[in-house]
Structures are given as C-alpha cells and as structure tokens.
Design a protein around this motif. Structure first.
Motif, PDB file in Angstrom:
ATOM      1  N   ASP A 291       0.844  -1.194   0.000  1.00  0.00           N
ATOM      2  CA  ASP A 291       0.000   0.000   0.000  1.00  0.00           C
ATOM      3  C   ASP A 291       0.881   1.246   0.000  1.00  0.00           C
ATOM      4  O   ASP A 291       1.752   1.413   0.856  1.00  0.00           O
ATOM      5  CB  ASP A 291      -0.908  -0.008   1.232  1.00  0.00           C
ATOM      6  N   ILE A 292       0.673   2.096  -0.978  1.00  0.00           N
ATOM      7  CA  ILE A 292       1.452   3.338  -1.092  1.00  0.00           C
ATOM      8  C   ILE A 292       0.577   4.497  -0.641  1.00  0.00           C
ATOM      9  O   ILE A 292      -0.478   4.772  -1.241  1.00  0.00           O
ATOM     10  CB  ILE A 292       1.925   3.569  -2.542  1.00  0.00           C
ATOM     11  N   LYS A 293       0.991   5.171   0.415  1.00  0.00           N
ATOM     12  CA  LYS A 293       0.199   6.287   0.934  1.00  0.00           C
ATOM     13  C   LYS A 293       0.394   7.527   0.063  1.00  0.00           C
ATOM     14  O   LYS A 293       1.498   7.865  -0.334  1.00  0.00           O
ATOM     15  CB  LYS A 293       0.607   6.590   2.370  1.00  0.00           C
ATOM     16  N   THR A 294      -0.716   8.183  -0.243  1.00  0.00           N
ATOM     17  CA  THR A 294      -0.632   9.426  -1.013  1.00  0.00           C
ATOM     18  C   THR A 294      -0.107  10.544  -0.113  1.00  0.00           C
ATOM     19  O   THR A 294      -0.262  10.509   1.105  1.00  0.00           O
ATOM     20  CB  THR A 294      -2.016   9.810  -1.556  1.00  0.00           C
ATOM     21  N   PHE A 295       0.528  11.495  -0.736  1.00  0.00           N
ATOM     22  CA  PHE A 295       1.001  12.630   0.069  1.00  0.00           C
ATOM     23  C   PHE A 295       0.716  13.940  -0.666  1.00  0.00           C
ATOM     24  O   PHE A 295       0.552  13.963  -1.888  1.00  0.00           O
ATOM     25  CB  PHE A 295       2.497  12.497   0.376  1.00  0.00           C
TER      26      PHE A 295
ATOM     27  N   ASN B  78      -1.256   6.737 -10.844  1.00  0.00           N
ATOM     28  CA  ASN B  78      -2.286   6.214 -11.753  1.00  0.00           C
ATOM     29  C   ASN B  78      -1.924   4.813 -12.239  1.00  0.00           C
ATOM     30  O   ASN B  78      -2.783   3.926 -12.317  1.00  0.00           O
ATOM     31  CB  ASN B  78      -2.469   7.154 -12.941  1.00  0.00           C
ATOM     32  N   GLN B  79      -0.645   4.625 -12.560  1.00  0.00           N
ATOM     33  CA  GLN B  79      -0.186   3.310 -13.020  1.00  0.00           C
ATOM     34  C   GLN B  79      -0.287   2.276 -11.897  1.00  0.00           C
ATOM     35  O   GLN B  79      -0.710   1.136 -12.124  1.00  0.00           O
ATOM     36  CB  GLN B  79       1.260   3.405 -13.518  1.00  0.00           C
ATOM     37  N   VAL B  80       0.099   2.676 -10.689  1.00  0.00           N
ATOM     38  CA  VAL B  80       0.038   1.755  -9.554  1.00  0.00           C
ATOM     39  C   VAL B  80      -1.403   1.362  -9.269  1.00  0.00           C
ATOM     40  O   VAL B  80      -1.706   0.179  -9.054  1.00  0.00           O
ATOM     41  CB  VAL B  80       0.677   2.389  -8.301  1.00  0.00           C
ATOM     42  N   ASN B  81      -2.301   2.319  -9.269  1.00  0.00           N
ATOM     43  CA  ASN B  81      -3.708   2.030  -8.973  1.00  0.00           C
ATOM     44  C   ASN B  81      -4.328   1.126 -10.030  1.00  0.00           C
ATOM     45  O   ASN B  81      -5.116   0.227  -9.708  1.00  0.00           O
ATOM     46  CB  ASN B  81      -4.497   3.333  -8.858  1.00  0.00           C
ATOM     47  N   ALA B  82      -3.979   1.350 -11.297  1.00  0.00           N
ATOM     48  CA  ALA B  82      -4.483   0.481 -12.365  1.00  0.00           C
ATOM     49  C   ALA B  82      -3.922  -0.931 -12.212  1.00  0.00           C
ATOM     50  O   ALA B  82      -4.636  -1.930 -12.406  1.00  0.00           O
ATOM     51  CB  ALA B  82      -4.102   1.056 -13.728  1.00  0.00           C
ATOM     52  N   TRP B  83      -2.639  -1.008 -11.853  1.00  0.00           N
ATOM     53  CA  TRP B  83      -1.984  -2.306 -11.644  1.00  0.00           C
ATOM     54  C   TRP B  83      -2.641  -3.053 -10.490  1.00  0.00           C
ATOM     55  O   TRP B  83      -2.918  -4.248 -10.570  1.00  0.00           O
ATOM     56  CB  TRP B  83      -0.498  -2.071 -11.392  1.00  0.00           C
TER      57      TRP B  83
END
Length: 339
Positions: A64-68, A92-97
């Motif tokens: 999980d990558i936290k947004t900042f 965007n790429q991570v979320n699609a992945w």
C-alpha cells in the motif's frame, strides 16, 4: 529420480515475501515426474488453500502506497511541476496495476496461482486420513514435529514415512522451525533424522528454501534426466508394436531441450523402425516429432534423417492435401456433368 517434499510454508511464500521466485518454481515444474518425484500430502494442499488469503492480506499491507500532499513552499521550485506530473502518473499506473492484481486474486489467476496449479496438476495428492491417529499420538507424547495443539506437520511427517519408498533419500524443504535442529537451522532435528534413517533405511536432506536445493542438485538432476531421455530413445528404437510406440512417445513428450544428436537419433528411428514410421502421422507421434523439429530450417539442414523426416512431416502433408483437393475437384466436376 529424487524424492522431494515442499512444505506448505514454501508454497505460501509465493503469496508473500520469499527468496524463492516464480522462475525457480518454473524450473521445478519442468523437472516434476521426470527427474523429481514430488510428494504432496492432501494436508499440504489444504494448508495452502486455507492460508492463501491470510498471506495475501499481510503482503498487501506492505504494498500500500500512501498518497502525500505537496507543501506550499514546494511550489516555488522549478522542479515542482515535473515531480507532480511524474508522481500523478506513477500513482495512476500503480492504482491500475492494483486493480488488475485484485481481480487476479479474486479469480485465482495470480502468476503464483497458475504456477502452483500447473505443478499440482501433474502429481497425485496423497490422502492423509489414515495418518491422523498416528500424528495425534506422536504429538501427544511430545515427538516432533508439532506445536500449539496443532499437529498438521505431524500428519505430513507420518504421510511421508508411509509413502516414500524404503531405501530412497528424501529432499525436504521447509522454513518451519518445528523441523529444524535446535542447534542450527541448517539441519533437520536429530530426532527426525534418526527416525527417518531407522524407518526408511535412507537419509533425509534438509533445506530452508528451494534455491539451495536447485543449486546443489540441478547438475545431478540434469544428468538423471538425460539418462532417462536416452533410455526412452532406446525403448523407441526397440519398439516392437504400435502400442509400445505410443506409450514411449507419451513419456518422451514430457521432456524438452533435445540435442542435435538426440534429434538425429530419433529421426533415424522414425525411418528405420516400421513400428514408428508407419504411424508417424498419428496425432501424438506427429505432434512429438513436429515439436522437436519446430526450430529447424529445412534449407540449413544437411542430408540426414532429420532433414528427411522434416520433409516427410511438412511437405508430404502438403502434397497429400493437394492430391485430395484435386480428387475432390474431379469428383465435383464428374457429378456436375453427370447431371
């Protein structure tokens, strides 16, 4: 052929974090039932199925990558816009992945799922019902393996004691501390080692993950595989019936990585042994020879059995199809003029 047991924790590591990657398990897949006899108790399969979601849930926490947010003072730098665009694109790429991964988790189509399934499809699971009472008793009297009122490991151990052939070594891969020595985690517990030696009359070789097993044994495994391939080639050469030819071809199809000499020998057999040549166009025989010749280029082949079988497989088919087409056309014309 080496006898191999892989504990459920090693399989489950493919859904978590491990030194073993899918490439290593792909190597294993190519060896199972050729140079490796893999023992999979039903207990191991059930443990993998039960704990898959638990392992995935834990692994996804680290994924999980936290947004900042960018502080206001960052916006005064010339690099701000470049970094902001790159960051947004990355997210965007991570979320699609992750959406793709979530779908594959739900449908059991992760690369790890497919690898495990492909391996397990080639082996017969060993029923464990007959070993539950023995496992429970050994756990109750304090004999390893087992802990915390759980004796699944003991079931696996009793299953292996009963099913691995006497006099044959077992290669045992597990990261479970219930199995490893209290003195060093590089060796199996003395009690288990001595019990195995007493009951089976052989040795047990312990590894904590798949990589060192492959590193230490892959050369021997390849030699064993080559010996088995040559034995099957000899069987095909001496085949005295169509039935024997089909059976031998079925076993030969399990192998890959054929050398030039082996291909030439197989093609010579297809020329010289009528129990092979007469059924060369049978689907299974045709498929096998087509596969071993698939990377050959006719123009580059010297005059050889390989070239002649190549021509027979690919060019005689074209000629046969042309003859059939001409015959069909003649029949059609004859029928037309008769009417």
């Amino acid at each position: 052929m080496k006898n191999l047991f892989i504990d459920s924790n090693i399989w489950l590591s493919l859904y978590h974090f491990t030194n073993d990657d899918l490439a290593q398990f792909s190597k294993l897949k190519d060896m199972v039932n050729k140079s490796i006899r893999l023992f999979v108790p039903q207990q191991v399969y059930d443990e993998i199925t039960r704990n898959r979601e638990v392992k995935l849930k834990d692994a996804l926490k680290s994924f999980d990558i936290k947004t900042f947010r960018f502080p206001a003072f960052c916006k005064g730098y010339s690099e701000f816009e470049t970094v902001r665009i790159a960051y947004n694109s990355f997210m965007n790429q991570v979320n699609a992945w992750k959406k793709t991964i979530d779908t594959d988790i739900e449908t059991h189509r992760l690369p790890a799922d497919e690898t495990i399934t492909q391996i397990f499809e080639t082996v017969e699971l060993i029923p464990c019902q007959d070993y539950i009472d023995k496992a429970y008793m050994r756990y109750r009297i304090g004999n390893p393996p087992g802990k915390d009122n759980k004796y699944g490991d003991a079931i696996n151990w009793e299953c292996l004691l009963a099913n691995v052939p006497n006099g044959e070594d077992l290669y045992f891969i597990s990261a479970d501390k219930d199995y490893c020595s209290d003195l060093t985690d590089e060796r199996i517990k003395d009690f288990l080692r001595l019990e195995w030696r007493s009951v089976k009359g052989s040795e047990i070789h312990y590894y904590k993950n798949l990589v060192p097993f492959l590193t230490e044994n892959i050369s021997d495994i390849k030699l064993e595989a080559e010996a088995e391939k040559q034995n099957l080639i000899d069987q095909l050469s001496n085949s005295g019936s169509f039935q024997r030819t089909h059976a031998t071809i079925a076993m030969l199809k399990m192998f890959s990585g054929w050398t030039e000499d082996q291909i030439e020998e197989l093609c010579t057999i297809a020329e010289d042994n009528t129990q092979v040549s007469w059924i060369l166009k049978d689907p299974d025989v045709f498929e096998f020879y087509s596969n071993i010749l698939s990377e050959k280029n006719l123009e580059n082949l010297p005059d050889s059995a390989t070239k002649r079988i190549f021509e027979e497989l690919y060019y005689s088919d074209s000629q046969d199809e042309q003859i059939d087409a001409e015959a069909n056309m003649a029949d059609t014309l004859e029928e037309y003029f008769n009417h």
